[in-house]
Design an enzyme around this catalytic site. Structure first.
Site, mmCIF file in Angstrom:
data_model
loop_
_atom_site.group_PDB
_atom_site.id
_atom_site.type_symbol
_atom_site.label_atom_id
_atom_site.label_comp_id
_atom_site.label_asym_id
_atom_site.label_seq_id
_atom_site.Cartn_x
_atom_site.Cartn_y
_atom_site.Cartn_z
ATOM 1 C CB SER A 172 -14.008 46.544 122.870
ATOM 2 O OG SER A 172 -13.381 47.186 122.278
ATOM 3 C CE1 TYR A 186 -19.090 52.830 119.654
ATOM 4 C CE2 TYR A 186 -17.621 51.904 118.051
ATOM 5 C CZ TYR A 186 -18.388 51.645 119.029
ATOM 6 O OH TYR A 186 -18.926 50.226 119.051
ATOM 7 C CE LYS A 190 -17.891 50.316 122.472
ATOM 8 N NZ LYS A 190 -18.711 49.413 123.417
HETATM 9 N N1 NDP Z 1 -23.960 47.240 116.311
HETATM 10 C C1 NDP Z 1 -22.606 47.362 115.942
HETATM 11 O O1 NDP Z 1 -22.250 47.674 114.980
HETATM 12 C C2 NDP Z 1 -21.548 47.237 117.204
HETATM 13 C C3 NDP Z 1 -21.960 47.556 118.271
HETATM 14 N N2 NDP Z 1 -20.949 47.445 119.320
HETATM 15 C C4 NDP Z 1 -21.220 47.662 120.862
HETATM 16 O O2 NDP Z 1 -22.303 46.985 121.188
HETATM 17 C C5 NDP Z 1 -22.971 47.435 122.359
HETATM 18 C C6 NDP Z 1 -24.612 47.361 122.045
HETATM 19 O O3 NDP Z 1 -24.607 47.934 120.484
HETATM 20 P P1 NDP Z 1 -25.952 47.643 119.748
HETATM 21 O O4 NDP Z 1 -26.757 46.455 120.215
HETATM 22 O O5 NDP Z 1 -25.667 48.288 118.589
HETATM 23 O O6 NDP Z 1 -26.749 49.101 120.615
HETATM 24 P P2 NDP Z 1 -28.254 49.384 120.760
HETATM 25 O O7 NDP Z 1 -28.448 50.549 120.644
HETATM 26 O O8 NDP Z 1 -29.214 48.500 119.876
HETATM 27 O O9 NDP Z 1 -28.542 48.929 122.262
HETATM 28 C C7 NDP Z 1 -27.907 49.654 123.281
HETATM 29 C C8 NDP Z 1 -28.384 49.306 124.527
HETATM 30 O O10 NDP Z 1 -27.570 49.728 125.703
HETATM 31 C C9 NDP Z 1 -28.442 50.484 126.401
HETATM 32 N N3 NDP Z 1 -28.013 51.714 127.073
HETATM 33 C C10 NDP Z 1 -27.216 52.610 126.254
HETATM 34 N N4 NDP Z 1 -26.997 53.609 127.110
HETATM 35 C C11 NDP Z 1 -27.329 53.397 128.207
HETATM 36 C C12 NDP Z 1 -26.888 53.895 129.597
HETATM 37 N N5 NDP Z 1 -26.421 54.982 129.725
HETATM 38 N N6 NDP Z 1 -27.227 53.128 130.498
HETATM 39 C C13 NDP Z 1 -28.165 51.866 130.593
HETATM 40 N N7 NDP Z 1 -28.278 51.491 129.180
HETATM 41 C C14 NDP Z 1 -27.800 51.992 128.263
HETATM 42 C C15 NDP Z 1 -29.902 50.606 125.609
HETATM 43 O O11 NDP Z 1 -31.048 50.974 126.178
HETATM 44 P P3 NDP Z 1 -31.516 52.533 126.623
HETATM 45 O O12 NDP Z 1 -31.192 53.153 125.780
HETATM 46 O O13 NDP Z 1 -33.157 52.198 126.972
HETATM 47 O O14 NDP Z 1 -30.783 52.731 127.954
HETATM 48 C C16 NDP Z 1 -29.868 49.267 124.587
HETATM 49 O O15 NDP Z 1 -30.466 48.328 125.682
HETATM 50 C C17 NDP Z 1 -22.581 48.988 122.336
HETATM 51 O O16 NDP Z 1 -21.623 48.905 123.393
HETATM 52 C C18 NDP Z 1 -21.791 49.192 121.018
HETATM 53 O O17 NDP Z 1 -20.795 49.973 121.137
HETATM 54 C C19 NDP Z 1 -19.823 47.067 119.091
HETATM 55 C C20 NDP Z 1 -19.321 46.348 117.868
HETATM 56 C C21 NDP Z 1 -20.306 46.584 116.571
HETATM 57 C C1 VSD Z 2 -6.799 42.907 114.399
HETATM 58 C C2 VSD Z 2 -7.469 44.017 113.777
HETATM 59 C C3 VSD Z 2 -8.795 43.796 113.370
HETATM 60 C C4 VSD Z 2 -9.113 44.908 112.431
HETATM 61 C C5 VSD Z 2 -10.421 44.671 111.631
HETATM 62 C C6 VSD Z 2 -10.549 45.870 110.687
HETATM 63 C C7 VSD Z 2 -11.876 46.061 110.240
HETATM 64 C C8 VSD Z 2 -12.203 47.185 109.263
HETATM 65 C C9 VSD Z 2 -13.725 47.521 109.350
HETATM 66 C C10 VSD Z 2 -13.934 48.089 110.622
HETATM 67 C C11 VSD Z 2 -15.742 48.167 110.805
HETATM 68 C C12 VSD Z 2 -15.819 49.032 111.696
HETATM 69 C C13 VSD Z 2 -16.485 48.364 112.833
HETATM 70 C C14 VSD Z 2 -17.199 49.295 113.967
HETATM 71 C C15 VSD Z 2 -18.445 48.672 114.400
HETATM 72 C C16 VSD Z 2 -18.819 49.294 115.640
HETATM 73 O O1 VSD Z 2 -18.381 49.448 116.785
HETATM 74 C C17 VSD Z 2 -20.212 50.213 115.373
HETATM 75 N N1 VSD Z 2 -20.778 49.767 114.299
HETATM 76 C C18 VSD Z 2 -21.104 50.475 116.638
HETATM 77 O O2 VSD Z 2 -22.406 50.606 116.079
#
Ligand code: NDP
Ligand code: VSD
Length: 297
Positions: A172, A186, A190
């Site tokens: 998430s 978004y 999540k």
């Molecule tokens: N980076 C951040 O700040 C944060 C990220 N997250 C979550 O972590 C997860 C990964 O994020 P992050 O590493 O940043 O993302 P990236 O964009 O770097 O990687 C995403 C991955 O998911 C794959 N993907 C996306 N859509 C599909 C689909 N429809 N079917 C199959 N594969 C898919 C992509 O490959 P391809 O496009 O080739 O399919 C890639 O491998 C996400 O769910 C994101 O919401 C959570 C908190 C913070």
């Molecule tokens: C118990 C409650 C905890 C709350 C914490 C509050 C934090 C505030 C800052 C939040 C930063 C935003 C994160 C989103 C990350 C993300 O999913 C995307 N960047 C994906 O690419």
């Protein structure tokens, strides 16, 4: 005096009962285990795959883009600790057609054996002001982030139930715990994962299948770079308060949580969960007894 001792004992037993849903019977050994990582070709998913490989796992990477998959496979292979380990890549969209996802899971189970752990990390983020986000985006994020986790999970569960073992992990976000400016499309996708994870855990626990959910902060990945291109000022300032984490760091924590501690996310209403779990267990035992009785007749 006696009263104090008795009160302590009661408090202790109560505490044990409350934390019992958090304690796992046995940590999962990743050595030799088959781990499927959706979204394993980039960012957090790729780091999770590398972390599992370092512990001796066999990995299936699932994502759409074949060239990114091949590149990631090379990087994961560098983390090998023995020469039997294998990285398999399968290209599929996890959010479109359940039949396709099911056949991908079947394929990888034929090659690398039953799935011991599924990591649902495929996902996309998007930030923007509510009225400026294209309407289509609300649907597509829900599809990829939510249904894209439901489908692979649905496909691995039958075998896990039969084997009475398995781990399911959902990725998430902090934005899946609290709603924030700019995340109207978004965040809900999540939040949905939390409802899924908690409900599924209650169904799966009697089968020795454990569900975890991670709520990472902003993490330095290609996905975040893409998201930053449209990020409103408010969102950026709010996010800055919690900083940017490296994907390797996130991977270490979530893998450990999934294989050792398990289910720590259920910090709410633990007492209720304990008693609900016992209802579920009782139903399961009764169902099995009546099935056995039917067979005897
Ligand atoms: N980076 C951040 O700040 C944060 C990220 N997250 C979550 O972590 C997860 C990964 O994020 P992050 O590493 O940043 O993302 P990236 O964009 O770097 O990687 C995403 C991955 O998911 C794959 N993907 C996306 N859509 C599909 C689909 N429809 N079917 C199959 N594969 C898919 C992509 O490959 P391809 O496009 O080739 O399919 C890639 O491998 C996400 O769910 C994101 O919401 C959570 C908190 C913070
Ligand atoms: C118990 C409650 C905890 C709350 C914490 C509050 C934090 C505030 C800052 C939040 C930063 C935003 C994160 C989103 C990350 C993300 O999913 C995307 N960047 C994906 O690419």
């Amino acid at each position: 005096m006696l009263l104090v001792v008795a009160a302590f004992i009661v408090a202790f037993v109560l505490l044990l009962y409350m934390i019992s849903p958090l304690i796992s019977p046995k940590p999962l050994k990743l050595n030799g285990a088959h781990v499927v990582v959706t979204g394993g070709s980039s960012g957090i998913g790729k780091s999770i795959a590398m972390e599992c490989y370092r512990q001796g796992a066999f990995i299936t990477l699932v994502a759409r883009d074949e060239s990114k998959l091949v590149q990631a496979k090379k990087e994961v292979e560098k983390c090998a600790i023995n020469d039997k380990q294998v990285v398999l890549c399968i290209s599929v969209d996890v959010s479109k057609d359940y039949g396709q996802v099911e056949s991908v899971i079947k394929q990888c189970q034929e090659k690398l054996g039953p799935v011991d752990m599924l990591v649902n990390c495929a996902g996309t983020s998007f930030s923007g002001k509510f009225e400026e986000v294209e309407v289509e985006r609300f649907r597509s994020l829900m599809e990829v982030n939510y249904l894209g986790s439901v489908y692979p999970t649905r496909a691995v569960i039958p075998t896990m139930k039969e084997r009475r073992m398995g781990r399911i992990m959902f990725v998430s976000s902090q934005a899946g715990q609290i709603g924030l400016f700019g995340y109207t499309a978004y965040s809900p996708s999540k939040f949905a994962l939390r409802g899924l994870a908690e409900s599924l855990q209650m169904e799966m626990k009697p089968y020795n299948i454990y569900v975890t959910i991670a709520y990472p902060p902003d993490t330095d990945t290609p996905g975040l770079a893409e998201e930053n291109r449209t990020k409103p000022l408010e969102t950026r300032l709010i996010s800055e308060t919690s900083g940017v984490t490296q994907p390797e760091q996130v991977a270490k924590i979530v893998v450990k949580d999934a294989i050792v501690t398990m289910g720590l996310f259920r910090t709410v209403a633990l007492f209720y969960l304990g008693s609900f779990d016992s209802i579920v267990r009782r139903c399961m035992i009764e169902r099995e007894q009546s099935k056995a009785a039917d067979k005897r007749e």
